[in-house]
Design a protein around this motif. Sequence first.
Motif, PDB file in Angstrom:
ATOM      1  N   ALA A 270       0.839  -1.202   0.000  1.00  0.00           N
ATOM      2  CA  ALA A 270       0.000   0.000   0.000  1.00  0.00           C
ATOM      3  C   ALA A 270       0.875   1.255   0.000  1.00  0.00           C
ATOM      4  CB  ALA A 270      -0.926   0.008   1.203  1.00  0.00           C
ATOM      5  N   ARG A 271       0.424   2.263  -0.687  1.00  0.00           N
ATOM      6  CA  ARG A 271       1.117   3.562  -0.732  1.00  0.00           C
ATOM      7  C   ARG A 271       0.541   4.533   0.282  1.00  0.00           C
ATOM      8  NH1 ARG A 271      -0.517   8.081  -3.142  1.00  0.00           N
ATOM      9  NH2 ARG A 271      -2.119   7.013  -4.354  1.00  0.00           N
ATOM     10  N   LEU A 272      -0.763   4.440   0.499  1.00  0.00           N
ATOM     11  CA  LEU A 272      -1.466   5.386   1.374  1.00  0.00           C
ATOM     12  C   LEU A 272      -2.643   4.667   2.016  1.00  0.00           C
ATOM     13  CD1 LEU A 272      -2.077   9.016   1.000  1.00  0.00           C
ATOM     14  CD2 LEU A 272      -4.170   7.690   0.965  1.00  0.00           C
ATOM     15  N   ILE A 273      -2.933   5.017   3.269  1.00  0.00           N
ATOM     16  CA  ILE A 273      -4.106   4.479   3.964  1.00  0.00           C
ATOM     17  C   ILE A 273      -5.018   5.645   4.321  1.00  0.00           C
ATOM     18  CG2 ILE A 273      -4.988   3.155   5.914  1.00  0.00           C
ATOM     19  CD1 ILE A 273      -2.183   1.991   6.266  1.00  0.00           C
ATOM     20  N   GLU A 274      -6.304   5.470   4.033  1.00  0.00           N
ATOM     21  CA  GLU A 274      -7.315   6.436   4.467  1.00  0.00           C
ATOM     22  C   GLU A 274      -8.137   5.830   5.599  1.00  0.00           C
ATOM     23  OE1 GLU A 274      -8.412   9.012   0.469  1.00  0.00           O
ATOM     24  OE2 GLU A 274      -9.885   7.573   1.220  1.00  0.00           O
ATOM     25  N   GLY A 275      -8.600   6.710   6.493  1.00  0.00           N
ATOM     26  CA  GLY A 275      -9.565   6.347   7.527  1.00  0.00           C
ATOM     27  C   GLY A 275     -10.630   7.430   7.541  1.00  0.00           C
ATOM     28  N   TYR A 276     -11.792   7.110   8.057  1.00  0.00           N
ATOM     29  CA  TYR A 276     -12.938   8.030   8.020  1.00  0.00           C
ATOM     30  C   TYR A 276     -13.429   8.212   9.457  1.00  0.00           C
ATOM     31  CZ  TYR A 276     -12.030   6.150   3.468  1.00  0.00           C
ATOM     32  OH  TYR A 276     -11.374   5.740   2.329  1.00  0.00           O
ATOM     33  N   ALA A 277     -12.586   8.847  10.241  1.00  0.00           N
ATOM     34  CA  ALA A 277     -12.657   8.818  11.691  1.00  0.00           C
ATOM     35  C   ALA A 277     -13.754   9.702  12.283  1.00  0.00           C
ATOM     36  CB  ALA A 277     -11.309   9.240  12.262  1.00  0.00           C
ATOM     37  N   VAL A 278     -14.153   9.316  13.487  1.00  0.00           N
ATOM     38  CA  VAL A 278     -15.149  10.044  14.263  1.00  0.00           C
ATOM     39  C   VAL A 278     -14.419  10.995  15.201  1.00  0.00           C
ATOM     40  CG1 VAL A 278     -17.026   9.825  15.937  1.00  0.00           C
ATOM     41  CG2 VAL A 278     -16.727   8.073  14.169  1.00  0.00           C
ATOM     42  N   ASP A 279     -14.806  12.259  15.154  1.00  0.00           N
ATOM     43  CA  ASP A 279     -14.268  13.257  16.084  1.00  0.00           C
ATOM     44  C   ASP A 279     -15.268  13.412  17.211  1.00  0.00           C
ATOM     45  OD1 ASP A 279     -13.096  15.316  17.438  1.00  0.00           O
ATOM     46  OD2 ASP A 279     -13.080  16.718  15.761  1.00  0.00           O
ATOM     47  N   THR A 280     -14.937  12.860  18.356  1.00  0.00           N
ATOM     48  CA  THR A 280     -15.870  12.898  19.495  1.00  0.00           C
ATOM     49  C   THR A 280     -15.875  14.256  20.177  1.00  0.00           C
ATOM     50  OG1 THR A 280     -14.196  12.100  21.035  1.00  0.00           O
ATOM     51  CG2 THR A 280     -15.570  10.428  19.931  1.00  0.00           C
ATOM     52  N   ALA A 281     -14.876  15.077  19.885  1.00  0.00           N
ATOM     53  CA  ALA A 281     -14.744  16.400  20.517  1.00  0.00           C
ATOM     54  C   ALA A 281     -14.874  16.285  22.033  1.00  0.00           C
ATOM     55  CB  ALA A 281     -15.778  17.376  19.952  1.00  0.00           C
ATOM     56  N   GLY A 282     -14.356  15.188  22.564  1.00  0.00           N
ATOM     57  CA  GLY A 282     -14.362  14.990  24.005  1.00  0.00           C
ATOM     58  C   GLY A 282     -15.695  14.536  24.580  1.00  0.00           C
ATOM     59  N   LYS A 283     -16.688  14.330  23.742  1.00  0.00           N
ATOM     60  CA  LYS A 283     -18.013  13.917  24.220  1.00  0.00           C
ATOM     61  C   LYS A 283     -18.140  12.400  24.158  1.00  0.00           C
ATOM     62  CE  LYS A 283     -20.035  18.096  22.348  1.00  0.00           C
ATOM     63  NZ  LYS A 283     -20.584  18.622  21.109  1.00  0.00           N
ATOM     64  N   LYS A 284     -18.768  11.834  25.178  1.00  0.00           N
ATOM     65  CA  LYS A 284     -19.002  10.387  25.205  1.00  0.00           C
ATOM     66  C   LYS A 284     -20.022  10.033  24.132  1.00  0.00           C
ATOM     67  CE  LYS A 284     -19.354   6.554  28.273  1.00  0.00           C
ATOM     68  NZ  LYS A 284     -18.405   5.710  27.603  1.00  0.00           N
TER      69      LYS A 284
END
Length: 194
Positions: free
Chosen positions: A142-156
Amino acid sequence: MPTITTEVATTARWDDVQHALTGGGDGASCQCIWPLLRNKDWNETTTPQRTEMLRSEIDEGPPPGIIAYVDGEAAGWIRIGPRTRQARLAHTRMITAATEEPFDDESVWAVTCFVVRREHRGKGLNGELLRAAVDYARKSGARLIEGYAVDTAGKKQHANDLYHGMVSMFLSAGFAKAAELKPGRILVTMELNP
């Protein structure tokens, strides 16, 4: 301290894949097939069909994921593989608008799913799975890995809403923020050395 190990998901480890996916949350019904199908096709499948689809995918290879073990027990799962094999991604507007990578490029891989059994949450398994996934992608060219992450902004948030992985975990593993997909979701990328 528990011993955490990881292994690629092969036919010989099918029972472990199922144990990892069925310990709470949506893994049991999804079978990590969601990234492979467009909505219309997804809605026309049943859980037994998805299970057989995953089994066939693993049997045909290459392994589409990695299993985490805690003291020898299958405890978690991550889907990692070429983005070209995860059809939903090329048909998800927020991803196509954010990425700069062509969707026919086999060297672009994607992390699309994490599952950890309820009794093993909070032990750092997602981080171990991600590290193993990066190693696997690198060794596979692989040359590059993408992820589609969740930003919780510190919230549960509910565990089922975090199956994409959290931004903080990706950043700790060496990924960089590339673009906002939508509020609360971030495209993260890691370039791999050839």
